[in-house]
Design an enzyme around this catalytic site. Structure first.
Site, mmCIF file in Angstrom:
data_model
loop_
_atom_site.group_PDB
_atom_site.id
_atom_site.type_symbol
_atom_site.label_atom_id
_atom_site.label_comp_id
_atom_site.label_asym_id
_atom_site.label_seq_id
_atom_site.Cartn_x
_atom_site.Cartn_y
_atom_site.Cartn_z
ATOM 1 N N GLY A 74 108.555 122.733 15.825
ATOM 2 C CA GLY A 74 108.670 122.520 17.254
ATOM 3 C C GLY A 74 109.881 121.711 17.663
ATOM 4 O O GLY A 74 110.985 121.855 17.123
ATOM 5 N N LYS B 89 102.552 107.500 26.998
ATOM 6 C CA LYS B 89 103.974 107.705 27.236
ATOM 7 C C LYS B 89 104.536 106.691 28.235
ATOM 8 O O LYS B 89 105.719 106.319 28.158
ATOM 9 C CB LYS B 89 104.223 109.136 27.698
ATOM 10 C CG LYS B 89 103.969 110.167 26.590
ATOM 11 C CD LYS B 89 104.786 109.878 25.334
ATOM 12 C CE LYS B 89 104.667 110.959 24.285
ATOM 13 N NZ LYS B 89 105.512 110.714 23.107
ATOM 14 N N TYR C 48 97.139 110.502 27.152
ATOM 15 C CA TYR C 48 98.506 110.894 26.812
ATOM 16 C C TYR C 48 99.509 110.281 27.788
ATOM 17 O O TYR C 48 100.517 109.698 27.372
ATOM 18 C CB TYR C 48 98.639 112.417 26.810
ATOM 19 C CG TYR C 48 100.060 112.884 26.575
ATOM 20 C CD1 TYR C 48 100.600 112.881 25.295
ATOM 21 C CD2 TYR C 48 100.872 113.290 27.642
ATOM 22 C CE1 TYR C 48 101.909 113.279 25.080
ATOM 23 C CE2 TYR C 48 102.183 113.697 27.430
ATOM 24 C CZ TYR C 48 102.690 113.681 26.150
ATOM 25 O OH TYR C 48 103.993 114.069 25.939
#
Length: 252
Positions: A17, A160, A156
């Site tokens: 990826g 971040k 998530y």
């Protein structure tokens, strides 16, 4: 194609990826790359070597401080130093979209351990090497979702946001030693793992694209320019900053 000549770069989460794309781009610019992932990223390393590059592939759990320290020591033993760290390893593509109250404490802790503490462990491990060199580039990978407050993925997004805050604090602490710490915040990028997650399809992707100034899907290659800028001498008078690369969905 020599912006990274004589530089050694560690890229975490480099088996596939976006991480593999970062690694190949740095190697193409002349960097000697150290690749790590939970499973040894041999395929990425082989692709780099096939193009004439230098790559060391290692298995490493970024939440394990001792394993991270051993990985940095291996990088120094193999290539003589570490000028660049790309903190890319993170949990995202396999996560389920759901209301935050359905997120278990264990899932929250796992996401925070990989996405936040993993970046912390790696930055801490390279710090003595970079201080000794009097130079270094730490590139943390965050997400444009932290500026949106995106729903259905609270753990998530919070992780971040923490990476962005950590970037600013690290930059303040290490600037006097010649180390720069900046952050790259991609938008939704159609990597292999994202494409394999049925949640990231149809209306969610279409709505994301509609929010952008540049109305198309993002692919890993769209991130290369900003990554090379932050990793190279081009950004030597820049630290503590977050660069959003999401086609103009977020403007700040």
């Amino acid at each position: 194609m020599n912006r990274m000549k004589d530089k050694v770069a560690i890229i975490t989460g480099a088996a596939q990826g976006i991480g593999a794309t970062y690694a190949k781009a740095l190697a193409a610019e002349g960097a000697k790359v150290v690749l790590c992932d939970l499973n040894t990223p041999n395929e990425t390393a082989a692709a780099i070597r096939a193009e004439g590059g230098s790559a060391l592939a290692l298995a490493c759990d970024v939440t394990d401080g001792a394993a991270v320290q051993a990985m940095v020591e291996a990088a120094v033993a193999e290539f003589g130093g570490v000028q660049v760290l790309v903190n890319n390893a993170a949990l995202f593509a396999t996560l389920e979209l759901k209301p935050f109250e359905q997120t278990s404490s264990a899932e929250w802790d796992k996401i925070m351990a990989v996405n936040v503490r993993g970046s912390f462990e790696c930055a801490k491990a390279v710090l003595p090497v970079m201080r000794k060199q009097g130079y270094g580039k730490i590139v943390n990978i965050a997400s444009a979702t932290a500026f949106k407050g995106a729903p259905m993925m609270l753990a998530y997004v919070a992780s971040k946001g923490a990476v962005i805050a950590m970037t600013r604090s690290i930059a303040r602490e290490v600037g006097d030693t010649g180390i720069r710490c900046n952050c790259l915040a991609p938008g939704l990028t159609m990597s292999t793992n994202v494409q394999a997650n049925a949640a990231w399809a149809d209306d969610i992707v279409r709505n994301n694209i509609a929010s952008r100034c540049l109305k198309r899907e993002a692919v890993p290659e769209d991130l290369i320019g900003a990554l090379l800028f932050l990793a190279s001498a081009d950004s030597d008078f820049m630290s503590g900053q977050t660069v959003v690369v999401d086609g103009g969905s977020v403007t700040h």
